[in-house]
Design a protein around this motif. Structure first.
Motif, PDB file in Angstrom:
ATOM      1  N   ALA A 115       0.980  13.166  -2.572  1.00  0.00           N
ATOM      2  CA  ALA A 115       2.418  12.932  -2.746  1.00  0.00           C
ATOM      3  C   ALA A 115       2.944  11.979  -1.688  1.00  0.00           C
ATOM      4  CB  ALA A 115       3.174  14.261  -2.691  1.00  0.00           C
ATOM      5  N   PHE A 116       2.446  12.120  -0.468  1.00  0.00           N
ATOM      6  CA  PHE A 116       2.808  11.164   0.590  1.00  0.00           C
ATOM      7  C   PHE A 116       2.419   9.753   0.183  1.00  0.00           C
ATOM      8  CE2 PHE A 116       0.772   8.619   3.911  1.00  0.00           C
ATOM      9  CZ  PHE A 116       1.870   8.290   4.689  1.00  0.00           C
ATOM     10  N   PHE A 117       1.201   9.580  -0.319  1.00  0.00           N
ATOM     11  CA  PHE A 117       0.715   8.251  -0.638  1.00  0.00           C
ATOM     12  C   PHE A 117       1.412   7.661  -1.858  1.00  0.00           C
ATOM     13  CE2 PHE A 117      -2.830   9.839   1.931  1.00  0.00           C
ATOM     14  CZ  PHE A 117      -2.909   8.809   2.848  1.00  0.00           C
ATOM     15  N   ALA A 118       1.953   8.515  -2.732  1.00  0.00           N
ATOM     16  CA  ALA A 118       2.734   8.000  -3.855  1.00  0.00           C
ATOM     17  C   ALA A 118       3.967   7.268  -3.331  1.00  0.00           C
ATOM     18  CB  ALA A 118       3.131   9.135  -4.788  1.00  0.00           C
ATOM     19  N   GLY A 119       4.727   7.922  -2.445  1.00  0.00           N
ATOM     20  CA  GLY A 119       5.889   7.267  -1.846  1.00  0.00           C
ATOM     21  C   GLY A 119       5.495   6.099  -0.975  1.00  0.00           C
ATOM     22  N   TYR A 120       4.404   6.259  -0.249  1.00  0.00           N
ATOM     23  CA  TYR A 120       3.938   5.217   0.663  1.00  0.00           C
ATOM     24  C   TYR A 120       3.541   3.957  -0.105  1.00  0.00           C
ATOM     25  CZ  TYR A 120       1.587   3.519   4.913  1.00  0.00           C
ATOM     26  OH  TYR A 120       1.211   2.797   6.021  1.00  0.00           O
ATOM     27  N   ALA A 121       2.830   4.135  -1.210  1.00  0.00           N
ATOM     28  CA  ALA A 121       2.382   2.986  -1.998  1.00  0.00           C
ATOM     29  C   ALA A 121       3.545   2.299  -2.708  1.00  0.00           C
ATOM     30  CB  ALA A 121       1.332   3.430  -3.020  1.00  0.00           C
ATOM     31  N   LEU A 122       4.453   3.084  -3.273  1.00  0.00           N
ATOM     32  CA  LEU A 122       5.546   2.511  -4.058  1.00  0.00           C
ATOM     33  C   LEU A 122       6.492   1.649  -3.236  1.00  0.00           C
ATOM     34  CD1 LEU A 122       6.484   5.531  -6.370  1.00  0.00           C
ATOM     35  CD2 LEU A 122       5.497   3.339  -7.086  1.00  0.00           C
ATOM     36  N   PHE A 123       6.604   1.937  -1.935  1.00  0.00           N
ATOM     37  CA  PHE A 123       7.607   1.226  -1.127  1.00  0.00           C
ATOM     38  C   PHE A 123       6.999   0.219  -0.155  1.00  0.00           C
ATOM     39  CE2 PHE A 123      10.222   4.369  -3.011  1.00  0.00           C
ATOM     40  CZ  PHE A 123      11.503   3.835  -2.996  1.00  0.00           C
ATOM     41  N   GLN A 124       5.710  -0.105  -0.326  1.00  0.00           N
ATOM     42  CA  GLN A 124       5.117  -1.160   0.482  1.00  0.00           C
ATOM     43  C   GLN A 124       5.784  -2.506   0.226  1.00  0.00           C
ATOM     44  OE1 GLN A 124       2.458  -0.981   2.788  1.00  0.00           O
ATOM     45  NE2 GLN A 124       2.804   1.213   2.601  1.00  0.00           N
ATOM     46  N   MET A 125       5.817  -2.892  -1.029  1.00  0.00           N
ATOM     47  CA  MET A 125       6.355  -4.212  -1.356  1.00  0.00           C
ATOM     48  C   MET A 125       7.872  -4.281  -1.184  1.00  0.00           C
ATOM     49  SD  MET A 125       5.217  -6.648  -4.481  1.00  0.00           S
ATOM     50  CE  MET A 125       5.660  -8.386  -4.482  1.00  0.00           C
ATOM     51  N   PRO A 126       8.653  -3.264  -1.585  1.00  0.00           N
ATOM     52  CA  PRO A 126      10.090  -3.321  -1.291  1.00  0.00           C
ATOM     53  C   PRO A 126      10.389  -3.473   0.191  1.00  0.00           C
ATOM     54  CG  PRO A 126       9.668  -1.648  -2.947  1.00  0.00           C
ATOM     55  CD  PRO A 126       8.332  -2.120  -2.476  1.00  0.00           C
ATOM     56  N   GLY A 127       9.610  -2.790   1.052  1.00  0.00           N
ATOM     57  CA  GLY A 127       9.808  -2.939   2.490  1.00  0.00           C
ATOM     58  C   GLY A 127       9.526  -4.355   2.950  1.00  0.00           C
TER      59      GLY A 127
ATOM     60  N   GLY B 152       6.193   3.983   4.062  1.00  0.00           N
ATOM     61  CA  GLY B 152       5.801   2.884   3.196  1.00  0.00           C
ATOM     62  C   GLY B 152       6.587   1.616   3.448  1.00  0.00           C
ATOM     63  N   VAL B 153       7.834   1.759   3.851  1.00  0.00           N
ATOM     64  CA  VAL B 153       8.674   0.599   4.150  1.00  0.00           C
ATOM     65  C   VAL B 153       8.198  -0.107   5.422  1.00  0.00           C
ATOM     66  CG1 VAL B 153      11.021  -0.049   4.855  1.00  0.00           C
ATOM     67  CG2 VAL B 153      10.688   1.527   2.949  1.00  0.00           C
ATOM     68  N   PHE B 154       7.490   0.597   6.293  1.00  0.00           N
ATOM     69  CA  PHE B 154       7.190   0.127   7.645  1.00  0.00           C
ATOM     70  C   PHE B 154       6.165  -1.009   7.758  1.00  0.00           C
ATOM     71  CE2 PHE B 154       5.039   0.903  11.834  1.00  0.00           C
ATOM     72  CZ  PHE B 154       6.107   0.585  12.657  1.00  0.00           C
ATOM     73  N   PRO B 155       5.012  -0.975   7.082  1.00  0.00           N
ATOM     74  CA  PRO B 155       3.980  -1.999   7.345  1.00  0.00           C
ATOM     75  C   PRO B 155       4.401  -3.429   7.034  1.00  0.00           C
ATOM     76  CG  PRO B 155       3.014  -0.091   6.260  1.00  0.00           C
ATOM     77  CD  PRO B 155       4.499   0.083   6.199  1.00  0.00           C
ATOM     78  N   GLY B 156       5.101  -3.650   5.928  1.00  0.00           N
ATOM     79  CA  GLY B 156       5.516  -5.005   5.554  1.00  0.00           C
ATOM     80  C   GLY B 156       6.269  -5.715   6.668  1.00  0.00           C
ATOM     81  N   PRO B 157       7.327  -5.113   7.215  1.00  0.00           N
ATOM     82  CA  PRO B 157       8.025  -5.777   8.314  1.00  0.00           C
ATOM     83  C   PRO B 157       7.182  -5.937   9.578  1.00  0.00           C
ATOM     84  CG  PRO B 157       8.989  -3.619   7.851  1.00  0.00           C
ATOM     85  CD  PRO B 157       8.082  -3.942   6.728  1.00  0.00           C
ATOM     86  N   VAL B 158       6.202  -5.053   9.790  1.00  0.00           N
ATOM     87  CA  VAL B 158       5.310  -5.231  10.944  1.00  0.00           C
ATOM     88  C   VAL B 158       4.483  -6.505  10.776  1.00  0.00           C
ATOM     89  CG1 VAL B 158       3.296  -4.307  12.148  1.00  0.00           C
ATOM     90  CG2 VAL B 158       5.204  -2.803  11.587  1.00  0.00           C
ATOM     91  N   TRP B 159       3.921  -6.720   9.582  1.00  0.00           N
ATOM     92  CA  TRP B 159       3.175  -7.955   9.345  1.00  0.00           C
ATOM     93  C   TRP B 159       4.103  -9.179   9.371  1.00  0.00           C
ATOM     94  CZ3 TRP B 159       0.605  -4.114   5.915  1.00  0.00           C
ATOM     95  CH2 TRP B 159      -0.648  -3.750   6.419  1.00  0.00           C
ATOM     96  N   LYS B 160       5.335  -8.981   8.948  1.00  0.00           N
ATOM     97  CA  LYS B 160       6.324 -10.056   9.073  1.00  0.00           C
ATOM     98  C   LYS B 160       6.533 -10.404  10.546  1.00  0.00           C
ATOM     99  CE  LYS B 160       9.698 -12.700   7.392  1.00  0.00           C
ATOM    100  NZ  LYS B 160       9.458 -13.805   6.443  1.00  0.00           N
ATOM    101  N   MET B 161       6.600  -9.395  11.405  1.00  0.00           N
ATOM    102  CA  MET B 161       6.729  -9.623  12.843  1.00  0.00           C
ATOM    103  C   MET B 161       5.536 -10.411  13.374  1.00  0.00           C
ATOM    104  SD  MET B 161       9.469  -8.130  14.292  1.00  0.00           S
ATOM    105  CE  MET B 161       8.885  -7.881  15.941  1.00  0.00           C
ATOM    106  N   ILE B 162       4.332 -10.045  12.934  1.00  0.00           N
ATOM    107  CA  ILE B 162       3.134 -10.757  13.384  1.00  0.00           C
ATOM    108  C   ILE B 162       3.218 -12.230  12.976  1.00  0.00           C
ATOM    109  CG2 ILE B 162       0.637 -10.955  13.070  1.00  0.00           C
ATOM    110  CD1 ILE B 162       0.576  -7.888  12.758  1.00  0.00           C
ATOM    111  N   GLY B 163       3.638 -12.481  11.727  1.00  0.00           N
ATOM    112  CA  GLY B 163       3.789 -13.852  11.258  1.00  0.00           C
ATOM    113  C   GLY B 163       4.846 -14.624  12.020  1.00  0.00           C
ATOM    114  N   ASN B 164       5.931 -13.946  12.396  1.00  0.00           N
ATOM    115  CA  ASN B 164       7.030 -14.610  13.104  1.00  0.00           C
ATOM    116  C   ASN B 164       6.712 -14.895  14.564  1.00  0.00           C
ATOM    117  OD1 ASN B 164       8.536 -14.518  10.789  1.00  0.00           O
ATOM    118  ND2 ASN B 164       9.961 -12.950  11.481  1.00  0.00           N
TER     119      ASN B 164
END
Length: 422
Positions: free
Chosen positions: A49-61, A109-121
């Motif tokens: 159940a954790f991974f369902a929410g985690y997976a669904l909100f990767q890209m929105p984040g 799930g929202v968290f990793p995307g902005p972290v990789w954005k930080m790395i890119g920036n």
């Protein structure tokens, strides 16, 4: 200390707390099963159940961080998941537990995307894989520290207290994020002029090596690229291995190997210190020695990790098993670090949040599948944990085959001399 390293240090600490929060339930599983009467299949469903929410909100984040910047997204995600970490300790019914763990997964799930954005920036391509692997060391260090931190709380105070304490630790992360993280070097208070000049010089070098078509790509064009889907599937397969191993290891050591809680804490912790080393080395090796053939490091690491994991589950002697477990953790996390060097270098900076969020959706889909698949196999074969773990071993081999066959080597990069800051 350079400003980018200060920002990186805060992100590393927050990521470490994220892993403590998500891994705590693995240590709490035996107590929860006894207290609430859950079966292995039920516990696997709760974990999934954790991974369902985690997976669904990767890209929105990731998309949100591309639009408004990573700072606010990271801070908001920290506040959200810390709240639902604490809520986990308050519930007793299966339905409530499923909802809480799903919503907890949404925040993380929202968290990793902005972290990789930080790395890119903040980091140029010459050291982006290294920066990425250092931050992702928390993926291994979190599981290493979790048993050592959780076991002393779990034994005297019970599993509920674990989640209350970790929820409070999340508040510290929120304050650090709000104070020290900024979207780009240009928005960072107190950054030196020389660091800005060095940053601009390295970005100019990146522009000389850039794939011009990819740098102008829209999100739709990126999603239509076969390369992004190959990365999606290969990361999915590898994370079935990683998460299947992570989520069921404490229960395996307790139920199948008959270890006490204290011994489980040590046995489940030690290999992940080796995993931390493997993860940290992966980016440096990729940048230094595999710059023009990064997939080779991925393939070799995955196959060696799968072999060592097979030996771990099939030897009787616990000393020998511990050695194989440490070797498996070292190579599997080296594979995870090196496979993530591919998307952070391929995806253009203006789509870094969205693109990495999509690839990580595949990874977390693997995390959703793994706990249920392993739990089902354990129950189906009458409590045989080895049968369950055959799933995770096969997935590592599958990921290696996908990378070997479908990932194309990049043309040789033009390495420009580093321009020293004044």
């Amino acid at each position: 200390m350079n400003a980018k390293y200060k920002v990186g240090a805060v992100v590393i600490f927050c990521y470490l707390v994220a892993w403590l929060d998500r891994m705590a339930i693995s240590m709490a599983v035996p107590s929860m099963m006894q207290d609430l009467g859950f079966s292995a299949t039920t516990v696997g469903t709760i974990m999934s159940a954790f991974f369902a929410g985690y997976a669904l909100f990767q890209m929105p984040g990731g998309m949100l961080s591309d639009k408004i910047g990573p700072h606010k997204v990271i801070t908001g995600a920290l506040a959200w998941w810390s709240l639902f970490t604490a809520f986990t300790g308050m519930v007793s019914s299966l339905s409530a537990m499923l909802v809480i763990r799903f919503l907890f997964g949404v925040g993380e799930g929202v968290f990793p995307g902005p972290v990789w954005k930080m790395i890119g920036n903040w980091f140029s391509k010459k050291d982006r894989a290294t920066a990425n692997s250092v931050i992702l060391m928390t993926v291994a260090l979190g599981p290493a520290l979790t048993p050592l931190i959780v076991a002393p709380i779990l034994a005297p105070y019970g599993w509920r207290a674990v989640f209350y304490i970790l929820g409070a630790l999340g508040v510290v992360c929120v304050l650090l994020s709000w104070r020290y993280i900024s979207n780009t070097p240009y928005e960072c208070k107190g950054i030196s002029k020389s660091e800005i000049e060095q940053f601009e010089a390295e970005k100019a070098i990146d522009a000389k090596n850039a794939d011009k078509a990819m740098e102008k790509a829209t999100l739709g064009q990126l999603m239509a690229s076969p390369a992004i889907w190959i990365l999606f599937v290969s990361v999915l397969a590898l994370t079935i291995t990683i998460y299947g191993y992570l989520t069921w290891l404490p229960a395996y050591l307790s139920k199948a190997r008959g270890m006490s809680l204290v011994k489980v804490g040590v046995m489940a912790s030690v290999p992940f210190f080796f995993a931390t080393i493997g993860m940290g080395l992966s980016g440096w090796l990729s940048d230094k020695y595999f710059r023009n053939n990064r997939k080779l490091l991925v393939i070799v690491s995955e196959l060696l990790g799968a072999f060592a994991l097979y030996k771990f589950f099939n030897v009787v002697d616990m000393g020998e098993a511990q050695i194989y477990q440490c070797v498996a953790a070292f190579f599997l996390y080296m594979a995870l670090g090196s496979i993530w060097s591919l998307p952070v270098l391929m995806i253009p900076e203006h789509l870094m949040g969205s693109g990495t969020g999509f690839v990580n959706t595949g990874g977390q889909l693997g995390g959703f599948i793994a706990p249920m698949a392993v739990g089902f196999m354990i129950d189906y074969f009458g409590g045989d944990y080895v049968a369950g773990f055959n799933v995770v071993i096969g997935s590592a081999v599958l990921s290696a085959l996908i990378v070997a066959i479908f990932v194309k080597d990049k043309k040789k990069e033009v390495v420009m001399p580093t321009i020293a800051a004044e």
